[in-house]
Each structure stands twice: as structure tokens, then as C-alpha cells.
Scaffold this active site. Sequence first.
Site, PDB file in Angstrom:
ATOM      1  N   TYR A  51     -12.467  -1.282  -8.470  1.00 52.99           N
ATOM      2  CA  TYR A  51     -11.736  -1.421  -9.518  1.00 52.99           C
ATOM      3  C   TYR A  51     -10.852   0.091  -9.863  1.00 52.99           C
ATOM      4  CZ  TYR A  51     -10.079  -6.039 -10.745  1.00 52.99           C
ATOM      5  OH  TYR A  51      -9.310  -7.179 -10.774  1.00 52.99           O
ATOM      6  N   GLU A  88      -7.976   0.085 -12.031  1.00 47.09           N
ATOM      7  CA  GLU A  88      -6.827   0.018 -12.889  1.00 47.09           C
ATOM      8  C   GLU A  88      -6.168   1.329 -13.751  1.00 47.09           C
ATOM      9  OE1 GLU A  88      -6.030  -2.968 -16.473  1.00 47.09           O
ATOM     10  OE2 GLU A  88      -6.814  -4.124 -14.868  1.00 47.09           O
ATOM     11  N   ASP A 130      16.444  -1.861  -2.545  1.00 51.17           N
ATOM     12  CA  ASP A 130      15.393  -2.322  -1.835  1.00 51.17           C
ATOM     13  C   ASP A 130      15.542  -1.920  -0.267  1.00 51.17           C
ATOM     14  OD1 ASP A 130      13.721  -3.773  -0.703  1.00 51.17           O
ATOM     15  OD2 ASP A 130      13.997  -5.825  -1.684  1.00 51.17           O
ATOM     16  N   THR A 180       8.743  -2.014   1.300  1.00 48.46           N
ATOM     17  CA  THR A 180       7.355  -2.327   1.842  1.00 48.46           C
ATOM     18  C   THR A 180       6.772  -1.275   2.532  1.00 48.46           C
ATOM     19  OG1 THR A 180       8.390  -3.152   3.862  1.00 48.46           O
ATOM     20  CG2 THR A 180       8.116  -4.804   2.202  1.00 48.46           C
ATOM     21  N   LYS A 194       7.062  -2.574   7.462  1.00 51.57           N
ATOM     22  CA  LYS A 194       8.068  -2.969   8.557  1.00 51.57           C
ATOM     23  C   LYS A 194       8.538  -1.726   9.285  1.00 51.57           C
ATOM     24  CE  LYS A 194       9.526  -6.645   5.384  1.00 51.57           C
ATOM     25  NZ  LYS A 194      10.507  -7.423   4.418  1.00 51.57           N
ATOM     26  N   ARG A 220       0.099  -3.519   5.324  1.00 54.07           N
ATOM     27  CA  ARG A 220       1.187  -4.214   4.484  1.00 54.07           C
ATOM     28  C   ARG A 220       0.933  -3.920   2.924  1.00 54.07           C
ATOM     29  NH1 ARG A 220       2.321  -8.592   7.567  1.00 54.07           N
ATOM     30  NH2 ARG A 220       3.887  -9.203   5.891  1.00 54.07           N
TER      31      ARG A 220
END
Length: 491
Positions: A75, A77, A252, A281, A284, A290
Site C-alpha cells: 500500500y 497512498e 487527453d 493511457t 496504447k 495498462r
Amino acid sequence: MAAEPSSFSIKPGESTESTAFRSALDVIRAVEPRVADAIGAEIEDQRAQLKLIASENYASPAVLLTMGNWFSDKYAEGTVGRRFYAGCRNVDTVEALAAEHARELFGAAHAYVQPHSGIDANLVAFWSVLAQRVESPALERAKVRHVNDLTEQDWAALRRELGDQRMLGMALDAGGHLTHGFRPNISGKMFDQRSYGTDPATGLLDYTALRETAREFRPLILVAGYSAYPRLVNFRIMREIADEVGATLMVDMAHFAGLVAGKVLTGDFDPVPHANIVTTTTHKSLRGPRGGMVLCDAELAEHVDRGCPMVLGGPLPHVMAAKAVALAEARRPDFRDYAQRIVDNASALAEGLLRRGASLVTGGTDNHLVLADVSGYGLTGRQAEAALLDAGIVTNRNSVPQDPNGAWYTSGVRIGTPALTTRGLGVREMDEIAGLIDTVLANTRPGTTANGAASKASHVLDASVADQVAGRSADLLAGFPLYPGVDLGQS
Ligand SMILES: *Cc1c(COP(=O)(O)O)cnc(C)c1O
């Protein structure tokens, strides 16, 4: 490092990658063999397909292997050096590296590499702009530093204000994305949205009409970027329009980030120097794991860094590590060759289709994708997509501007070259693929419905034509092995 024709192919006979993947599958097989088998079957499928889906690619073995390890267990955060969990020094290393590579590669003031996907990156961007332009001024007016210090009344007023902002984005049938303010997506429920489109005569973005809409509508956010527009967008003009109406310019670049990274899109066509905030992203044309990423100017940085927990779940350290590896790959000189070959291949494909009489939206392409209008073949996009799949050619149907068949059946097929370019195919192969596509579409007829009318869904393609094209595409692919360094020892 030497540039290879297929940029992550390794020397024949070298088996490090095979050993790595085989060992991993052995470990998995001991627990759930069906998963190991599915993983093995997937590489076989991918090797057999002529993949022309504009949003897909093949990540390198190094990127893939980086995702399968104990970083997944942490974790983390918070941000680098400021975590809400103990024991994050190695996560700090990889997150800082990914951000540094991203800043250097794209020339950005700030990079946030935690978003889990492109949609998540857009959510971070929307809420960062809302925080900067709506929430911060409200806190200042109330003379408090934190939302928790607002009175109930001021908080209620702020919540209403946050929910009453305007966004201007590219129309879906012009190639825009659902997350740019359309109702099925949360962005359309959050924002009062209007869209801009293309000139019906040319199919090109209509900046004059866009400027008029912006002047009248005065959006908080002007969104540029697309997933199915085959031409370049002039981001200098976009910024001028945004500045003129007091909007924040968000770009974007989910689809074309690889072309920006590879310096094919420069000057007015590189969004980074012009936009206030850029989302993308990483899987792509950028060819990474991903995931998503946000780049922004210094003023937005503190808001963007609050993406988790504002709208994101805890960061995925294994994926951030893989982003660092992919971005390191994209900084190598051979990535520029790769990006240029993507565009050269798309041009060759477009020319090959045009020469055979196909109709293309805007008459061609300047980027990594071609949008074919298949109505000239007497087909819907859905029929064309299915017929091509019968012949082993994977594309996806897509609306064309003012599409008479709507968003489900559509009249178009979107064809992109990033994946096959990674595989090493070049302009000669693209011309041949254009021929295969034309052969399939020219030999496909609409099916008939129960009452004998022409169907929009079903199609009829002679099995002999499908087999002949599938055979030729298999021959073509045999010359360009996918993951040549990976031999799983299966048939
Ligand atoms: C693909 C895409 C997205 C969504 O990316 P995910 O990683 O699937 O969430 C967002 N915006 C645009 C323009 C895209 O093309």
C-alpha cells in the site's frame, strides 16, 4: 543499445525471456493449471491475429515481467516521500523514476503516475481543475484552509458550485471520447457539456465553429483529444481559444502519446507545451503497462497529486514500476523510429485502401489510425468488423461523423497501426493488408432478417474467401514473429 527492426526482439538463440516466462507459468500451473493454460493460449492467439485495433499494442517482456512481483503487495497512498503507510522506500524509488522519465520524455513540469487507467487519469484531471478553480477560491472567500473548516452552509454552496460547471469536448461521432462529458460517463453527469465537431464537407476539425461555441458557452474546461480522429489537432489554436474564454485546456492524448513521445507530433501538434493539463493511457501507442498518467503545469501539480484518495484507489506499485521501464524504453532513440514507422504504416494503409476504392473519413490520415467508411461496400461497421474477424483481421467498428447507423451498428471501421508496427511490419505489408481488407469487404453482403429485409447486424462472407485471406495473413505474420524471444515449449 542497437535499434532492432522489431524494437524489443532479441537475438535468436538467446533464451532469457523464455526461461523467465516458462518458470513463471510452472509456478502458476502448480496452483491453478487452467490459468497457466489460458496465459499460454493467449500468446498463441495474439501471435495468430492480425491486430489492427488502434488502441492496442504489445508491451515488452521487460514491462510485462515488471508487473508480476511483490511490489503488488504494498500500500502506498500518498506521494513520493510523503506516504500514509510505512515501508515505502522502494515504491518511492520506482514512482520517482517513472515521474522523472515522464517529465523528461514529454518536457512536462509535473508528472503524476498513479492513475490506474486513462479514465482514472481524466477523473483526476477534472477534479484537479475543479479544486484549483472552484474549491480553492471558495476556501479563500471563507478565509479557511481546509474543506473541513467550512460552515455547513458554505459547504453546501460549494458542492452546488462544483456540480454546476461547464465542459466543452469533441463530439463522439467526430472521434471524441465518452469521458469528455458524455452522459453515460460520470463526466456527463458532473458537467454541463457541449461538444464541437468536424466540418461536414472536409471531415476536419472546425476551429472557427469551435471558437464560436466556446465564446458563447464559456466552459471551465476545454477538452481536446480523441480516440477516432485520423488527423492532427493544433493545440496552439486550442490554447488560444481556451485563453480567450477563460477555460483550462485539458488534452487527453491517450491514443497518440506514443507519437508525442517519439517526437512525431511536435510544435503546434505536441499538446504538452500548450495544455494546462494532459492525460494519457500508458498502454496504447506508448506501449507500456495498462495504466494512466497526468502531466501538468506547476500550478495544478498540488491538486493533481491528491488524485489518490480523491478519486483513485491506492496506487499500484508494480504498475508504476512497469511505467518506469516503459518510459525508459520510450526515451531510447529507437522509439522515435518506432513512432515514425507507426505513422508511415498508417499512411501506407490509407493509400492502399484509397487506391482500391475505399472511402476514408477526411480522405486519409496524419496519425496512427484510419477511419474507413464502409457504407460504400453496402455494409454497416458491425458487419464489416465481423467479416474481417472471420478472416483473422481484428479491427473495431466506429461511428463516422453524422453516422446514419448510430453508435451501435455504425458505418465505420477504425484501423490502427501501433501493434503491427511493434511486430515489425512495414509499408509493403500495409499495402498488402489494405488489399486483404478490401477483398473481405468487397466479398461481404448483408445478411437478411427473418422477414427477408437486409440486416444491419449479420453478414454473409464466402468461407473460401475468408480462408484464403486468413491463410495469406498467417503467411504475412509468420515473417514477423511476436515475442520472438519467448518460446513456451508448446506446439
Ligand atoms: C482509451 C481512452 C481512454 C480510456 O482509457 P482506459 O485506460 O481504458 O481507461 C480515455 N480517453 C481516450 C481519448 C481514450 O482513447
